[in-house]
Design a protein around this motif. Sequence first.
Motif, PDB file in Angstrom:
ATOM      1  N   VAL A   1       9.945  26.954  -9.713  1.00 47.17           N
ATOM      2  CA  VAL A   1      10.718  25.856  -9.136  1.00 47.17           C
ATOM      3  C   VAL A   1      11.514  26.363  -7.944  1.00 47.17           C
ATOM      4  O   VAL A   1      12.122  27.442  -7.987  1.00 47.17           O
ATOM      5  CB  VAL A   1      11.658  25.258 -10.201  1.00 47.17           C
ATOM      6  N   MET A   2      11.523  25.567  -6.851  1.00 47.56           N
ATOM      7  CA  MET A   2      12.203  25.948  -5.620  1.00 47.56           C
ATOM      8  C   MET A   2      13.369  24.992  -5.362  1.00 47.56           C
ATOM      9  O   MET A   2      13.285  23.806  -5.679  1.00 47.56           O
ATOM     10  CB  MET A   2      11.226  25.896  -4.446  1.00 47.56           C
ATOM     11  N   SER A   3      14.440  25.514  -4.766  1.00 44.71           N
ATOM     12  CA  SER A   3      15.561  24.660  -4.395  1.00 44.71           C
ATOM     13  C   SER A   3      15.424  24.147  -2.969  1.00 44.71           C
ATOM     14  O   SER A   3      16.124  23.210  -2.564  1.00 44.71           O
ATOM     15  CB  SER A   3      16.883  25.424  -4.535  1.00 44.71           C
ATOM     16  N   SER A   4      14.497  24.751  -2.217  1.00 48.61           N
ATOM     17  CA  SER A   4      14.207  24.305  -0.852  1.00 48.61           C
ATOM     18  C   SER A   4      12.881  24.931  -0.433  1.00 48.61           C
ATOM     19  O   SER A   4      12.482  25.971  -0.970  1.00 48.61           O
ATOM     20  CB  SER A   4      15.319  24.717   0.118  1.00 48.61           C
ATOM     21  N   PRO A   5      12.169  24.310   0.498  1.00 49.96           N
ATOM     22  CA  PRO A   5      10.909  24.892   0.965  1.00 49.96           C
ATOM     23  C   PRO A   5      11.149  26.241   1.644  1.00 49.96           C
ATOM     24  O   PRO A   5      12.176  26.451   2.273  1.00 49.96           O
ATOM     25  CB  PRO A   5      10.383  23.866   1.967  1.00 49.96           C
ATOM     26  N   VAL A   6      10.183  27.144   1.488  1.00 46.56           N
ATOM     27  CA  VAL A   6      10.244  28.448   2.135  1.00 46.56           C
ATOM     28  C   VAL A   6       9.026  28.569   3.036  1.00 46.56           C
ATOM     29  O   VAL A   6       7.890  28.426   2.571  1.00 46.56           O
ATOM     30  CB  VAL A   6      10.263  29.598   1.106  1.00 46.56           C
ATOM     31  N   SER A   7       9.253  28.816   4.307  1.00 42.55           N
ATOM     32  CA  SER A   7       8.162  28.905   5.272  1.00 42.55           C
ATOM     33  C   SER A   7       7.161  29.983   4.860  1.00 42.55           C
ATOM     34  O   SER A   7       7.548  31.092   4.488  1.00 42.55           O
ATOM     35  CB  SER A   7       8.720  29.219   6.665  1.00 42.55           C
ATOM     36  N   GLY A   8       5.880  29.646   4.898  1.00 42.38           N
ATOM     37  CA  GLY A   8       4.833  30.599   4.569  1.00 42.38           C
ATOM     38  C   GLY A   8       4.402  30.580   3.127  1.00 42.38           C
ATOM     39  O   GLY A   8       3.374  31.164   2.785  1.00 42.38           O
ATOM     40  N   LEU A   9       5.176  29.935   2.251  1.00 38.94           N
ATOM     41  CA  LEU A   9       4.811  29.852   0.844  1.00 38.94           C
ATOM     42  C   LEU A   9       4.136  28.507   0.561  1.00 38.94           C
ATOM     43  O   LEU A   9       4.664  27.454   0.943  1.00 38.94           O
ATOM     44  CB  LEU A   9       6.045  29.984  -0.057  1.00 38.94           C
ATOM     45  N   PRO A  10       2.981  28.512  -0.100  1.00 30.90           N
ATOM     46  CA  PRO A  10       2.348  27.246  -0.477  1.00 30.90           C
ATOM     47  C   PRO A  10       3.179  26.549  -1.543  1.00 30.90           C
ATOM     48  O   PRO A  10       3.649  27.181  -2.488  1.00 30.90           O
ATOM     49  CB  PRO A  10       0.982  27.674  -1.011  1.00 30.90           C
ATOM     50  N   HIS A  11       3.385  25.244  -1.409  1.00 33.15           N
ATOM     51  CA  HIS A  11       4.214  24.560  -2.373  1.00 33.15           C
ATOM     52  C   HIS A  11       3.728  23.121  -2.591  1.00 33.15           C
ATOM     53  O   HIS A  11       2.885  22.615  -1.862  1.00 33.15           O
ATOM     54  CB  HIS A  11       5.696  24.574  -1.981  1.00 33.15           C
ATOM     55  N   ALA A  12       4.263  22.511  -3.637  1.00 29.75           N
ATOM     56  CA  ALA A  12       3.841  21.169  -4.019  1.00 29.75           C
ATOM     57  C   ALA A  12       5.021  20.425  -4.625  1.00 29.75           C
ATOM     58  O   ALA A  12       6.002  21.027  -5.083  1.00 29.75           O
ATOM     59  CB  ALA A  12       2.695  21.234  -5.022  1.00 29.75           C
ATOM     60  N   LEU A  13       4.918  19.099  -4.629  1.00 28.39           N
ATOM     61  CA  LEU A  13       5.876  18.240  -5.315  1.00 28.39           C
ATOM     62  C   LEU A  13       5.202  17.730  -6.592  1.00 28.39           C
ATOM     63  O   LEU A  13       4.074  17.232  -6.541  1.00 28.39           O
ATOM     64  CB  LEU A  13       6.269  17.063  -4.427  1.00 28.39           C
ATOM     65  N   CYS A  14       5.893  17.854  -7.713  1.00 23.73           N
ATOM     66  CA  CYS A  14       5.323  17.464  -9.004  1.00 23.73           C
ATOM     67  C   CYS A  14       6.275  16.522  -9.732  1.00 23.73           C
ATOM     68  O   CYS A  14       7.503  16.707  -9.691  1.00 23.73           O
ATOM     69  CB  CYS A  14       5.071  18.687  -9.876  1.00 23.73           C
ATOM     70  N   ILE A  15       5.697  15.542 -10.423  1.00 26.07           N
ATOM     71  CA  ILE A  15       6.504  14.545 -11.128  1.00 26.07           C
ATOM     72  C   ILE A  15       5.883  14.238 -12.486  1.00 26.07           C
ATOM     73  O   ILE A  15       4.664  14.272 -12.651  1.00 26.07           O
ATOM     74  CB  ILE A  15       6.618  13.252 -10.287  1.00 26.07           C
ATOM     75  N   ALA A  16       6.740  13.983 -13.458  1.00 28.63           N
ATOM     76  CA  ALA A  16       6.331  13.433 -14.761  1.00 28.63           C
ATOM     77  C   ALA A  16       7.335  12.350 -15.119  1.00 28.63           C
ATOM     78  O   ALA A  16       8.544  12.516 -14.918  1.00 28.63           O
ATOM     79  CB  ALA A  16       6.308  14.512 -15.837  1.00 28.63           C
TER      80      ALA A  16
END
Length: 285
Positions: A251-266
């Motif tokens: 889990v991230m508190s903010s996007p980090v440049s260069g790292l692949p990331h996604a938004l997830c919901i349940a």
Amino acid sequence: MEKFETIPAVRSYLKRERSRGKSIGLVPTMGALHRGHMELIRRSKEHTDLTAVSLFVNPIQFNSPEDLENYPRDLHRDLTLLSQEAVDLVFIPNETEMYPEAVITEFDFGPMEQVLEGQFRPGHFNGVGIVVSKLFHIIQPDMAFFGQKDLQQVTLIRRLVRDLSFPTTVVTVPTVRETNGLALSSRNLRLSEQGRDTASLLHQTLLFCQAELMKGGDWLFIKSQAMDRLLRTASIEPEYLELVELNRFSVMSSPVSGLPHALCIAAFVENIRLIDNIVISEEQN
């Protein structure tokens, strides 16, 4: 379309086909098939010589007996759809065939299963790891196809393949959606027509969060807005809404440049638990 109910029978057939030089694609399912599954099958048919589909409602990945009992089952309909797609092989084991004894083996995916689905569905990924490992051993696929909707599950399966040296390429296929954006899921069959409309807000919420992040907004503020103004006002009860780093699913508190990331919901709609996600950056190791 060949149909097999036992492990020795399907192994024998596939051994013969493999000796003829055929590559094998596997689409693991729990039945209640929909257009999303059909897309996985089509991808397999494009990339392999023989496509195998498994139909098995895996009891050990359910942490709720009620959820297992209510899982939709319609074998006749599933087989009709698979026949129409010209699937080569269907593996339809019963529970005793897959688990002749109580399973004592346990998988521990470490921090990757401590968040999101792992946090709210304890034991779920252990059950997934066991059944996928068994299917990989039985079918020995060259490629296996999974939907992006279950993004955390696919991430763990990729790690499982690496750690256990399965000679299988895991392919993630983008989520197939209704025209209103609702991610296709077997659980959607349990929603009313109104519920399906309401559930489309999960995807809309992800799109809102993505747009706000691209504007440079603060993630925690965006998340709070989305939970309170978009979901709860529509009688949707969110379980989580998180920004995650894809390789480790942290889990991230903010996007980090260069790292692949996604938004997830349940979230729960009409007491039915639904999940969805948007991959923002797709560069994975």
